[in-house]
Structures are given as structure tokens and as C-alpha cells.
Design a protein around this motif. Structure first.
Motif, PDB file in Angstrom:
ATOM      1  N   ASN A 280       2.371  29.420  46.508  1.00 15.06           N
ATOM      2  CA  ASN A 280       3.087  30.566  45.932  1.00 15.06           C
ATOM      3  C   ASN A 280       4.118  30.096  44.911  1.00 15.06           C
ATOM      4  O   ASN A 280       4.256  30.686  43.840  1.00 15.06           O
ATOM      5  CB  ASN A 280       3.784  31.368  47.031  1.00 15.06           C
ATOM      6  N   GLU A 281       4.817  29.023  45.243  1.00 15.79           N
ATOM      7  CA  GLU A 281       5.871  28.512  44.361  1.00 15.79           C
ATOM      8  C   GLU A 281       5.297  28.015  43.036  1.00 15.79           C
ATOM      9  O   GLU A 281       5.866  28.265  41.973  1.00 15.79           O
ATOM     10  CB  GLU A 281       6.647  27.383  45.057  1.00 15.79           C
ATOM     11  N   GLN A 282       4.172  27.302  43.098  1.00 17.11           N
ATOM     12  CA  GLN A 282       3.551  26.797  41.869  1.00 17.11           C
ATOM     13  C   GLN A 282       3.048  27.938  40.996  1.00 17.11           C
ATOM     14  O   GLN A 282       3.230  27.928  39.781  1.00 17.11           O
ATOM     15  CB  GLN A 282       2.406  25.841  42.189  1.00 17.11           C
ATOM     16  N   LEU A 283       2.437  28.932  41.620  1.00 11.87           N
ATOM     17  CA  LEU A 283       1.944  30.082  40.866  1.00 11.87           C
ATOM     18  C   LEU A 283       3.103  30.835  40.216  1.00 11.87           C
ATOM     19  O   LEU A 283       3.025  31.219  39.052  1.00 11.87           O
ATOM     20  CB  LEU A 283       1.128  30.999  41.770  1.00 11.87           C
ATOM     21  N   GLU A 284       4.203  31.026  40.954  1.00 11.43           N
ATOM     22  CA  GLU A 284       5.392  31.679  40.375  1.00 11.43           C
ATOM     23  C   GLU A 284       5.891  30.904  39.165  1.00 11.43           C
ATOM     24  O   GLU A 284       6.181  31.490  38.123  1.00 11.43           O
ATOM     25  CB  GLU A 284       6.518  31.766  41.406  1.00 11.43           C
TER      26      GLU A 284
ATOM     27  N   LEU B  44       4.963  40.979  38.593  1.00 16.30           N
ATOM     28  CA  LEU B  44       5.377  40.466  37.294  1.00 16.30           C
ATOM     29  C   LEU B  44       6.227  41.509  36.589  1.00 16.30           C
ATOM     30  O   LEU B  44       5.902  42.698  36.616  1.00 16.30           O
ATOM     31  CB  LEU B  44       4.163  40.162  36.419  1.00 16.30           C
ATOM     32  N   VAL B  45       7.278  41.043  35.939  1.00 14.59           N
ATOM     33  CA  VAL B  45       8.115  41.910  35.123  1.00 14.59           C
ATOM     34  C   VAL B  45       8.099  41.344  33.711  1.00 14.59           C
ATOM     35  O   VAL B  45       8.344  40.156  33.511  1.00 14.59           O
ATOM     36  CB  VAL B  45       9.566  41.968  35.659  1.00 14.59           C
TER      37      VAL B  45
ATOM     38  N   ILE C 222       4.818  31.887  31.186  1.00 15.83           N
ATOM     39  CA  ILE C 222       4.087  32.701  30.209  1.00 15.83           C
ATOM     40  C   ILE C 222       5.090  33.430  29.327  1.00 15.83           C
ATOM     41  O   ILE C 222       6.036  34.048  29.819  1.00 15.83           O
ATOM     42  CB  ILE C 222       3.154  33.714  30.913  1.00 15.83           C
ATOM     43  N   ASP C 223       4.885  33.345  28.031  1.00 21.56           N
ATOM     44  CA  ASP C 223       5.775  33.992  27.074  1.00 21.56           C
ATOM     45  C   ASP C 223       5.897  35.480  27.375  1.00 21.56           C
ATOM     46  O   ASP C 223       4.895  36.183  27.488  1.00 21.56           O
ATOM     47  CB  ASP C 223       5.250  33.783  25.656  1.00 21.56           C
ATOM     48  N   GLY C 224       7.116  35.955  27.542  1.00 20.58           N
ATOM     49  CA  GLY C 224       7.371  37.367  27.771  1.00 20.58           C
ATOM     50  C   GLY C 224       7.583  37.738  29.227  1.00 20.58           C
ATOM     51  O   GLY C 224       8.063  38.830  29.516  1.00 20.58           O
ATOM     52  N   VAL C 225       7.237  36.870  30.158  1.00 19.40           N
ATOM     53  CA  VAL C 225       7.430  37.177  31.574  1.00 19.40           C
ATOM     54  C   VAL C 225       8.881  36.867  31.933  1.00 19.40           C
ATOM     55  O   VAL C 225       9.349  35.747  31.787  1.00 19.40           O
ATOM     56  CB  VAL C 225       6.463  36.371  32.475  1.00 19.40           C
ATOM     57  N   SER C 226       9.602  37.891  32.400  1.00 21.92           N
ATOM     58  CA  SER C 226      11.000  37.687  32.758  1.00 21.92           C
ATOM     59  C   SER C 226      11.194  37.471  34.251  1.00 21.92           C
ATOM     60  O   SER C 226      12.209  36.932  34.670  1.00 21.92           O
ATOM     61  CB  SER C 226      11.846  38.875  32.293  1.00 21.92           C
ATOM     62  N   HIS C 227      10.212  37.871  35.067  1.00 25.57           N
ATOM     63  CA  HIS C 227      10.309  37.672  36.513  1.00 25.57           C
ATOM     64  C   HIS C 227       8.913  37.596  37.101  1.00 25.57           C
ATOM     65  O   HIS C 227       8.031  38.370  36.717  1.00 25.57           O
ATOM     66  CB  HIS C 227      11.083  38.835  37.159  1.00 25.57           C
ATOM     67  N   ALA C 228       8.725  36.669  38.016  1.00 21.58           N
ATOM     68  CA  ALA C 228       7.463  36.554  38.746  1.00 21.58           C
ATOM     69  C   ALA C 228       7.783  36.293  40.208  1.00 21.58           C
ATOM     70  O   ALA C 228       8.631  35.456  40.524  1.00 21.58           O
ATOM     71  CB  ALA C 228       6.612  35.421  38.191  1.00 21.58           C
ATOM     72  N   GLN C 229       7.137  37.038  41.079  1.00 25.31           N
ATOM     73  CA  GLN C 229       7.314  36.863  42.521  1.00 25.31           C
ATOM     74  C   GLN C 229       5.931  36.856  43.157  1.00 25.31           C
ATOM     75  O   GLN C 229       5.125  37.751  42.922  1.00 25.31           O
ATOM     76  CB  GLN C 229       8.154  37.990  43.094  1.00 25.31           C
TER      77      GLN C 229
END
Length: 64
Positions: free
Chosen positions: A4-8, A33-34, A14-21
Motif C-alpha cells: 500500500n505504501e509503495q503504491l501511494e 486520489l485527489v 503522478i503530475d497533478g495528484v495532490s493526495h493518494a491514500q
């Protein structure tokens, strides 16, 4: 299988992604994804965008 941590970490890069959980057990994942990229897009368009960026993981079998 990918952690999970590596995928986050990879998704945040990725350009434009401000949050990933990411949560999951190695077989099923829940990804939030935000991104401003999603503004004005339909749910289907947002899902397609996400799957496009996950294709390498899916094709390699690390994510399904």
C-alpha cells in the motif's frame, strides 16, 4: 504484489495528484486520489484516468 505504501508513493508522484491514500490486503485495494485533473470530469472519466495510470501494475500482475 505491491505494498500500500509503495503504491501511494507512486501515485503521489503522478503530475497533478495532490493526495493518494491506499488500503488493501494485497488482493483487494481501495484507492482514493485527489487531483485538480478530476475537476469537471464525470465519474467514468475519473475512473478511466486512474486505470490508465495503474495499467503497468495491472499488466505485471502486481495489482488486480
Amino acid at each position: 504484489m505491491i505494498s500500500n505504501e509503495q503504491l501511494e508513493c507512486d501515485l503521489r508522484a503522478i503530475d497533478g495528484v495532490s493526495h493518494a491514500q491506499v488500503s488493501g490486503d494485497g488482493y483487494h485495494y481501495d484507492i482514493m486520489l485527489v487531483s485538480d485533473v478530476f475537476v469537471g470530469k464525470s465519474k467514468l472519466a475519473r475512473q478511466r484516468w486512474a486505470y490508465t495510470h495503474l495499467q503497468d501494475y495491472i499488466k505485471s500482475g502486481r495489482l488486480h
